[in-house]
Design an enzyme around this catalytic site. Structure first.
Site, PDB file in Angstrom:
ATOM      1  N   HIS A 292       0.806  -1.222   0.000  1.00  0.00           N
ATOM      2  CA  HIS A 292       0.000   0.000   0.000  1.00  0.00           C
ATOM      3  C   HIS A 292       0.837   1.269   0.000  1.00  0.00           C
ATOM      4  O   HIS A 292       1.923   1.310   0.561  1.00  0.00           O
ATOM      5  CB  HIS A 292      -1.062  -0.002   1.106  1.00  0.00           C
ATOM      6  N   ASP A 304       5.968   1.369   7.042  1.00  0.00           N
ATOM      7  CA  ASP A 304       4.553   1.060   6.796  1.00  0.00           C
ATOM      8  C   ASP A 304       3.942   2.050   5.820  1.00  0.00           C
ATOM      9  O   ASP A 304       3.430   3.076   6.229  1.00  0.00           O
ATOM     10  CB  ASP A 304       3.811   1.094   8.146  1.00  0.00           C
ATOM     11  N   GLU A 343      -5.311   2.261   2.401  1.00  0.00           N
ATOM     12  CA  GLU A 343      -5.287   1.065   3.256  1.00  0.00           C
ATOM     13  C   GLU A 343      -5.493   1.463   4.703  1.00  0.00           C
ATOM     14  O   GLU A 343      -6.211   0.815   5.459  1.00  0.00           O
ATOM     15  CB  GLU A 343      -3.948   0.325   3.096  1.00  0.00           C
ATOM     16  N   GLU A 344      -4.845   2.575   5.086  1.00  0.00           N
ATOM     17  CA  GLU A 344      -4.818   2.965   6.499  1.00  0.00           C
ATOM     18  C   GLU A 344      -6.175   3.440   7.018  1.00  0.00           C
ATOM     19  O   GLU A 344      -6.359   3.556   8.219  1.00  0.00           O
ATOM     20  CB  GLU A 344      -3.763   4.055   6.739  1.00  0.00           C
ATOM     21  N   ASP A 377       3.350  -5.874   3.311  1.00  0.00           N
ATOM     22  CA  ASP A 377       3.028  -4.701   4.120  1.00  0.00           C
ATOM     23  C   ASP A 377       3.915  -4.741   5.367  1.00  0.00           C
ATOM     24  O   ASP A 377       3.708  -5.582   6.239  1.00  0.00           O
ATOM     25  CB  ASP A 377       1.532  -4.755   4.505  1.00  0.00           C
ATOM     26  N   HIS A 486       3.111   3.674  13.113  1.00  0.00           N
ATOM     27  CA  HIS A 486       2.132   4.767  12.981  1.00  0.00           C
ATOM     28  C   HIS A 486       2.555   6.046  13.706  1.00  0.00           C
ATOM     29  O   HIS A 486       1.708   6.790  14.204  1.00  0.00           O
ATOM     30  CB  HIS A 486       0.741   4.309  13.457  1.00  0.00           C
TER      31      HIS A 486
END
Ligand SMILES: *[C@@H]1O[C@H](CO)[C@@H](O)[C@H](O)[C@H]1NC(C)=O
Ligand SMILES: *[C@@H]1O[C@H](CO)[C@@H](O)[C@H](O)[C@H]1NC(C)=O
Ligand SMILES: *[C@@H]1O[C@H](CO)[C@@H](O)[C@H](O)[C@H]1NC(C)=O
Ligand SMILES: *[C@@H]1O[C@H](CO)[C@@H](O)[C@H](O)[C@H]1NC(C)=O
Ligand SMILES: *[C@@H]1O[C@H](CO)[C@@H](O)[C@H](O)[C@H]1NC(C)=O
Ligand SMILES: *[C@@H]1O[C@H](CO)[C@@H](O)[C@H](O)[C@H]1NC(C)=O
Ligand SMILES: *[C@@H]1O[C@H](CO)[C@@H](O)[C@H](O)[C@H]1NC(C)=O
Length: 557
Positions: A292, A304, A343-344, A377, A486
């Site tokens: 992604h 990520d 995606e997130e 991912d 994140h």
């Protein structure tokens, strides 16, 4: 003279024989020793796709993604310049450097902007209390919240149970109508989005979802999202505030109001996926490789999923380059490399792609043309593990049985490569939290790799990795696999080049193995095993009970 001549000749012959034997022996020795060192670390047979993978190529792409984030306020989240530049970078790189057929695909997703620092106050029988905004404080906003000014006081009504069932709302209505009130609802059992849709149906003017206080980490407000289309304010509040309100509401004589100030802007804006496929290979038998493109708003997302993005780019470029050489025969199958958007915010891009494929009539774009989805991912976690998706852990009640045997075979295929390479590996459970879930829910075989998220490396894992990778390469015990998950520190420094390279090589190996398989459909969808599974399966095909949905229940409750 004659005799001595013969002796001399014999002597010379003997000498030559000895030399020859010695040479042969030493050459053999070298060969044997060489093949010994090679079997210790045979990463590739000459000319294989695996041999083309280098850490430098991966890092070059990651540097570009870091530069893009640096120019976009440290993020590559959807609806930012950083996302759009990532998208353009991938598209331009592929069109400039490969012969792949590159396609863009757009879908609409609600852009959400929080314009102010929200305010919340309660007034119980004239006693006003102002609360502190923030995840570690009293309350926070929910994504997709509507706006509200601070001047309007709203009455509060408490919805029994979880507010997941019509009867909960009807019961609240019977004592005092829900409409024109702010609904107070406990988290749990169904998603915030489902609660918010019932709130719309029953005409509330605001929504307060509270944490349930069932564990020390379930007191604070939580981040989350409600339905894209709601127009009223929606906040997540702490268990403490909710308890005060509940106690007050119980006494009918008590006047309980809240005031909320929040200003948000929402409008649909396009987000894109990119797919690039080989021009050779059977379009009706397509291998899909995905990663992604978007990060979270809080950070640049270099692990990520910059790491998977880079791996996917290197695989695409290098396979295409090999296909240009006469020594590398084309695969029987089409290979489609995809970079998913959004995606997130809920696996939206891949979900959109799969939903389109269900209705497509174009060969190569129909769901029936997709044999397998390999998902990459997070492959560069600093305190990495070499995680292989475990096909055995697919949820039997939410996964179509036909996708399970093949997914288990691919787990074994990956595992065998790590064993052959004398590399450590970790079998990791399928949680549903990445794009493969869109494919798995549609009955497509999946597999993939992951280098670890917020869970901690155990001492046993560290020792095992040290043993096989060499002392010092095994990472840090009791530390998270990715301590910057994140967060703003998910930068280039948050990549372990060794782990990233090894996992990318595993990805290259699997791609080539599948590409060279003589009958991939039979290998991935063994009909006898599938029939056996179907007999015992509890799978029910409903929109709600798919893998993706279950993941969001877990994460949104
Ligand atoms: C950059 O991020 C900061 C912190 O999240 C935010 O306050 C600021 O408005 C952002 N600037 C732009 C141009 O998006
Ligand atoms: C990003 O690209 C989309 C689609 O082309 C466009 O609608 C949007 O305005 C762009 N956003 C930014 C911040 O550049
Ligand atoms: C709460 O905040 C409002 C707006 O800032 C302010 O007018 C009011 O005096 C505050 N109330 C208390 C009790 O602090
Ligand atoms: C609704 O209220 C009735 C009567 O108070 C109660 O018996 C019933 O269990 C309630 N239903 C739900 C779903 O809470
Ligand atoms: C849980 O949610 C489902 C809908 O998702 C609902 O049918 C069920 O009644 C709820 N159970 C409870 C205990 O609230
Ligand atoms: C939101 O509203 C738009 C426009 O009215 C509609 O097309 C869309 O389907 C709605 N989305 C959801 C999730 O209800
Ligand atoms: C599988 O999904 C069902 C339905 O959502 C759920 O009740 C069950 O707990 C899940 N099983 C596992 C092992 O996660």
């Amino acid at each position: 003279m004659k005799k001595t001549k013969i002796y001399i000749v014999l002597g010379i012959i003997l000498f030559l024989i000895i030399i020859t034997i010695a040479l042969v022996a030493s050459t053999l020795g070298i060969v044997i020793r060489k093949s010994k060192t090679e079997t210790k670390n045979v990463e590739c047979n000459e000319g294989a796709l695996v041999c083309s993978i280098s850490s430098n190529d991966l890092m070059k792409h990651l540097q570009q993604l870091q530069n893009i984030a640096d120019e976009s306020n440290g993020t590559r989240a959807i609806h930012t310049k950083g996302f759009n530049q990532t998208f353009d970078y991938i598209y331009n790189y592929l069109t400039t450097n490969t012969n792949l057929k590159v396609q863009k695909e757009y879908f609409s997703y609600m852009k959400f902007i929080l314009n102010n620092t929200p305010m919340l106050s309660t007034n119980i029988n004239g006693l006003e209390t102002n609360y502190t905004y923030g995840l570690e404080h009293d309350f926070t906003y929910l994504r997709n919240s509507g706006s509200s000014d601070f001047n309007t006081p709203f009455q509060v009504t408490s919805i029994p149970n979880f507010g997941c069932d019509e009867s909960d709302w009807l019961n609240a209505t019977s004592s005092s109508p829900v409409g024109d009130k702010v609904a107070l609802i406990k988290r749990g059992n169904c998603t915030f989005t489902e609660k918010s849709l019932l709130a719309v149906k029953y005409g509330v003017v605001g929504l307060l979802i509270y944490n349930d206080g069932t564990a020390p980490n379930r007191y604070s407000p939580t981040s989350g999202r409600v339905d894209q289309n709601i127009t009223f304010p929606a906040l997540s509040i702490s268990y403490q505030i909710a308890s005060r309100l509940m106690n007050a509401i119980q006494n009918v004589a008590t006047n309980v109001v809240v005031r909320i100030h929040i200003s948000t802007t929402k409008y649909p804006e396009p987000v894109g996926n990119i797919c690039a496929h080989t021009i050779t290979g059977d379009a009706t038998q397509t291998i899909v490789i995905g990663s992604h493109t978007d990060s979270v708003p809080e950070g640049p997302g270099i692990n990520d999923d910059g790491s998977g993005t880079a791996t996917n780019l290197v695989l695409a470029t290098n396979l295409d380059r090999l296909f240009q050489t006469s020594s590398y025969p084309p695969y029987k199958y089409r290979v489609k490399f995809c970079w998913w958007g959004a995606e997130e915010v809920g696996i939206v891009g891949s979900g959109y792609h799969v939903s389109q494929a269900k209705y497509s009539t174009i060969p190569g774009e129909r769901i029936s043309d997709y044999l397998v989805n390999l998902n990459y991912d997070m492959l560069g976690s600093p305190n990495f593990q070499m995680g292989i998706y475990d096909g055995h852990t697919a949820n039997f009640s939410t996964t179509p049985p036909k996708a399970i045997p093949g997914s288990i075979r691919l787990t074994e295929l990956f595992r065998n490569w790590f064993i052959d390479q004398n590399l450590p590996y970790t079998i990791s459970e399928l949680g549903g939290g990445s794009d493969y879930a869109s494919f798995l829910a549609a009955g497509i075989v999946i597999s993939g790799l992951n280098s670890g998220i917020s869970d901690r490396k155990t001492k046993e894992e560290r020792d095992y990795y040290n043993r096989l990778l060499g002392q010092g390469n095994g990472g840090v015990a009791n530390a998270e696999h990715d301590p910057c998950y994140h967060q703003s520190c998910d930068s280039l420094a948050n990549i372990n080049p060794l782990g990233h390279e090894k996992l990318s090589k595993a990805a290259a190996y699997i791609l080539e193995y599948l590409g060279r398989h003589s009958d991939l459909r039979s290998y991935l969808y063994p009909s006898d095993e599938i029939r056996q599974l179907e007999k015992i399966s509890t799978y029910r095909s409903t929109e709600k009970d798919n893998v993706q949905y279950v993941f969001y229940r877990i994460n949104d409750l």
